[in-house]
Design a protein around this motif. Structure first.
Motif, mmCIF file in Angstrom:
data_model
loop_
_atom_site.group_PDB
_atom_site.id
_atom_site.type_symbol
_atom_site.label_atom_id
_atom_site.label_comp_id
_atom_site.label_asym_id
_atom_site.label_seq_id
_atom_site.Cartn_x
_atom_site.Cartn_y
_atom_site.Cartn_z
ATOM 1 N N GLY A 132 0.957 -1.121 0.105
ATOM 2 C CA GLY A 132 -0.013 0.027 0.113
ATOM 3 C C GLY A 132 0.841 1.260 0.151
ATOM 4 N N LEU A 133 1.864 1.327 -0.770
ATOM 5 C CA LEU A 133 2.942 2.347 -0.556
ATOM 6 C C LEU A 133 3.158 3.057 -2.002
ATOM 7 N N GLY A 134 1.915 2.866 -3.025
ATOM 8 C CA GLY A 134 1.908 3.408 -4.328
ATOM 9 C C GLY A 134 1.865 4.976 -4.443
ATOM 10 N N ASP A 135 1.369 5.422 -3.140
ATOM 11 C CA ASP A 135 1.379 6.896 -3.131
ATOM 12 C C ASP A 135 2.514 7.628 -2.898
ATOM 13 N N ARG A 136 3.491 6.823 -2.435
ATOM 14 C CA ARG A 136 4.863 7.467 -1.786
ATOM 15 C C ARG A 136 6.217 6.653 -2.335
ATOM 16 N N ALA A 137 5.869 5.639 -3.269
ATOM 17 C CA ALA A 137 7.020 5.219 -3.842
ATOM 18 C C ALA A 137 6.894 4.796 -5.159
ATOM 19 N N ASP A 138 7.899 4.645 -5.919
ATOM 20 C CA ASP A 138 7.942 4.101 -7.533
ATOM 21 C C ASP A 138 9.208 3.446 -7.862
ATOM 22 N N VAL A 139 9.298 3.001 -9.023
ATOM 23 C CA VAL A 139 10.520 2.469 -9.351
ATOM 24 C C VAL A 139 10.867 2.789 -10.831
ATOM 25 N N ALA A 140 12.326 2.745 -11.071
ATOM 26 C CA ALA A 140 12.836 3.281 -12.282
ATOM 27 C C ALA A 140 14.068 2.650 -12.658
ATOM 28 N N ARG A 141 14.389 2.377 -14.044
ATOM 29 C CA ARG A 141 15.374 1.814 -14.510
ATOM 30 C C ARG A 141 16.939 2.487 -14.337
ATOM 31 N N ALA A 142 17.828 2.576 -13.402
ATOM 32 C CA ALA A 142 18.724 3.602 -13.424
ATOM 33 C C ALA A 142 20.277 2.978 -13.226
ATOM 34 N N ASP A 143 20.940 3.015 -14.066
ATOM 35 C CA ASP A 143 22.312 2.658 -14.057
ATOM 36 C C ASP A 143 23.067 3.665 -13.345
ATOM 37 N N PHE A 144 23.733 3.455 -12.039
ATOM 38 C CA PHE A 144 24.099 4.524 -11.311
ATOM 39 C C PHE A 144 25.860 4.760 -11.909
ATOM 40 N N SER A 145 26.269 4.026 -12.631
ATOM 41 C CA SER A 145 27.450 4.335 -13.237
ATOM 42 C C SER A 145 27.594 4.987 -14.422
ATOM 43 N N ALA A 146 26.211 5.444 -15.050
ATOM 44 C CA ALA A 146 26.373 6.025 -16.393
ATOM 45 C C ALA A 146 25.192 6.926 -16.453
ATOM 46 N N ASP A 147 23.887 6.757 -15.909
ATOM 47 C CA ASP A 147 22.690 7.541 -16.325
ATOM 48 C C ASP A 147 22.411 8.860 -15.362
ATOM 49 N N ARG A 148 21.713 9.710 -16.017
ATOM 50 C CA ARG A 148 21.389 10.953 -15.382
ATOM 51 C C ARG A 148 19.765 11.010 -15.231
ATOM 52 N N LEU A 149 19.301 11.107 -14.349
ATOM 53 C CA LEU A 149 17.779 11.291 -14.287
ATOM 54 C C LEU A 149 17.278 12.596 -14.350
ATOM 55 N N GLY A 150 18.188 13.596 -14.229
ATOM 56 C CA GLY A 150 17.390 14.950 -14.610
ATOM 57 C C GLY A 150 16.652 15.518 -13.277
ATOM 58 N N ARG A 151 16.872 15.043 -12.041
ATOM 59 C CA ARG A 151 16.476 15.483 -10.827
ATOM 60 C C ARG A 151 17.382 15.140 -9.647
ATOM 61 N N ARG A 152 17.035 15.980 -8.682
ATOM 62 C CA ARG A 152 17.928 15.755 -7.370
ATOM 63 C C ARG A 152 16.995 15.353 -6.032
ATOM 64 N N PHE A 153 17.835 14.800 -5.064
ATOM 65 C CA PHE A 153 17.152 14.026 -4.133
ATOM 66 C C PHE A 153 17.463 14.586 -2.846
ATOM 67 N N ASP A 154 16.781 14.400 -1.942
ATOM 68 C CA ASP A 154 17.279 14.766 -0.301
ATOM 69 C C ASP A 154 18.222 13.956 0.030
ATOM 70 N N VAL A 155 17.882 12.906 -0.262
ATOM 71 C CA VAL A 155 18.627 11.579 0.364
ATOM 72 C C VAL A 155 18.760 10.424 -0.789
ATOM 73 N N ILE A 156 20.109 10.050 -0.893
ATOM 74 C CA ILE A 156 20.545 9.071 -1.688
ATOM 75 C C ILE A 156 21.084 7.678 -0.887
ATOM 76 N N LEU A 157 20.394 6.565 -1.003
ATOM 77 C CA LEU A 157 20.887 5.565 -0.237
ATOM 78 C C LEU A 157 21.240 4.439 -1.454
ATOM 79 N N GLY A 158 22.203 3.670 -0.724
ATOM 80 C CA GLY A 158 22.938 2.457 -1.434
ATOM 81 C C GLY A 158 23.402 1.560 -0.466
#
Length: 243
Positions: A132-158
C-alpha cells in the motif's frame, strides 16, 4: 526477463508475471517496529545452485538482486535517524527488491527505487503495491555508473553498491549530479566490512564530508548453523559544495 507486463500494470498481473518466472512467496520483514511483506524467491539458494550447475552450457546470470543483504537491513535501520520532513525525496540505488526504499516510503519519504535488472524492478513494484505504498514510492531503471535522471534528491541510499571498483568513478559522478541542494541533503551508503572501497572513498572525500560508522551484527554460519559476528560500514556523506 523481457518485460511482457508493464510495471504500470495492476498488482495481480505483476504478481502473475513474477510467478511465471520464479517460485515466490511473501515474507515479513521488520525494521524499526514496522513490518512489510516482501516478495522473495522461495528458495534462492536452491535456484542459484541449479543455475550454477548449468554454467557449462553457456553464460548464466545469478539472481543476486533477489537476496536481502545484511547491509540493506542495517541501512534500513539507519533510516530511523533520518527525518522524512515535509515531502522529502529519496532514491535507492541498486535496490534489488527495494528494502531500503520501501521502508523509507513507509516512514514518510517520497522514494524512487532503482535498479538495472528488470526482475528487480518487477519485484520492487509488486512490493510497493502489496504494502500500500503506491502514493509514496515508485520504481525506475537507473544505471548509477552512467545514467542521469534530471532531478535531485534529499537523500540517496545505496547498500553494496561499492563492490565493483570499475563503477566507482561513475557512481561518484551520479551522486554529485543527483544530490539535493538543501543543507541537510545527504548520501548514505552501506557495505560489508570485508569489501574494498578505496577507489571510491579517496575521490569521494574530495567532494563530500564523509562520516564512517562501523556496525556489528550476527549472521548464521551456513556451515555449522552457529551465529557469526560480522561488521558493516555505513558512510554518511554531505557535499562540500552546494550547487
Amino acid at each position: 526477463m523481457s518485460q511482457e507486463v508493464p510495471l504500470s500494470a495492476p498488482l495481480d498481473e505483476l504478481l502473475d508475471a513474477a510467478k511465471a518466472r520464479y517460485d515466490v512467496r511473501f515474507e515479513p520483514v521488520t525494521i524499526g517496529g514496522v513490518t512489510l511483506q516482501i516478495l522473495q524467491i522461495a528458495d534462492l539458494e536452491a535456484l542459484i545452485d541449479r543455475l550454477a550447475k548449468r554454467a557449462g552450457v553457456g553464460p548464466i546470470e545469478l539472481p543476486y538482486w533477489a537476496k536481502i543483504w545484511p547491509a540493506s537491513m542495517l541501512l534500513g535501520h539507519f533510516l530511523t535517524h533520518l527525518d522524512p520532513g515535509q515531502g522529502r525525496t529519496l532514491i535507492e540505488l541498486g535496490a534489488g527488491v527495494g528494502i531500503c526504499g520501501l521502508f523509507a516510503a513507509a516512514k514518510g519519504f517520497h522514494a524512487l527505487i532503482t535498479d538495472i535488472h528488470p526482475d528487480a524492478l518487477l519485484f520492487s513494484r509488486i512490493n510497493i503495491l502489496h504494502n500500500g505504498l503506491g502514493d509514496r514510492a515508485d520504481v525506475a531503471r537507473a544505471d548509477f555508473s552512467a545514467d542521469r535522471l534530471g532531478r535531485r534528491f534529499d537523500v540517496i541510499l545505496g547498500s553494496e553498491v561499492l563492490y565493483l571498483e570499475n563503477t566507482s568513478r561513475g557512481l561518484l559522478k551520479f551522486l554529485l549530479a543527483h544530490i539535493g541542494t538543501a543543507p541537510d541533503a545527504e548520501v548514505v551508503l552501506a557495505k560489508d566490512f570485508t569489501r574494498r572501497a578505496s577507489k571510491f572513498l579517496g575521490p569521494a572525500e574530495k567532494e563530500f564530508e564523509v562520516a564512517e560508522r562501523v556496525i556489528g551484527y550476527k549472521e548464521e554460519d551456513p556451515e555449522n548453523g552457529q551465529p557469526e559476528r560480522k561488521l558493516c560500514q555505513v558512510y554518511r556523506m554531505r557535499p562540500r559544495k552546494r550547487i
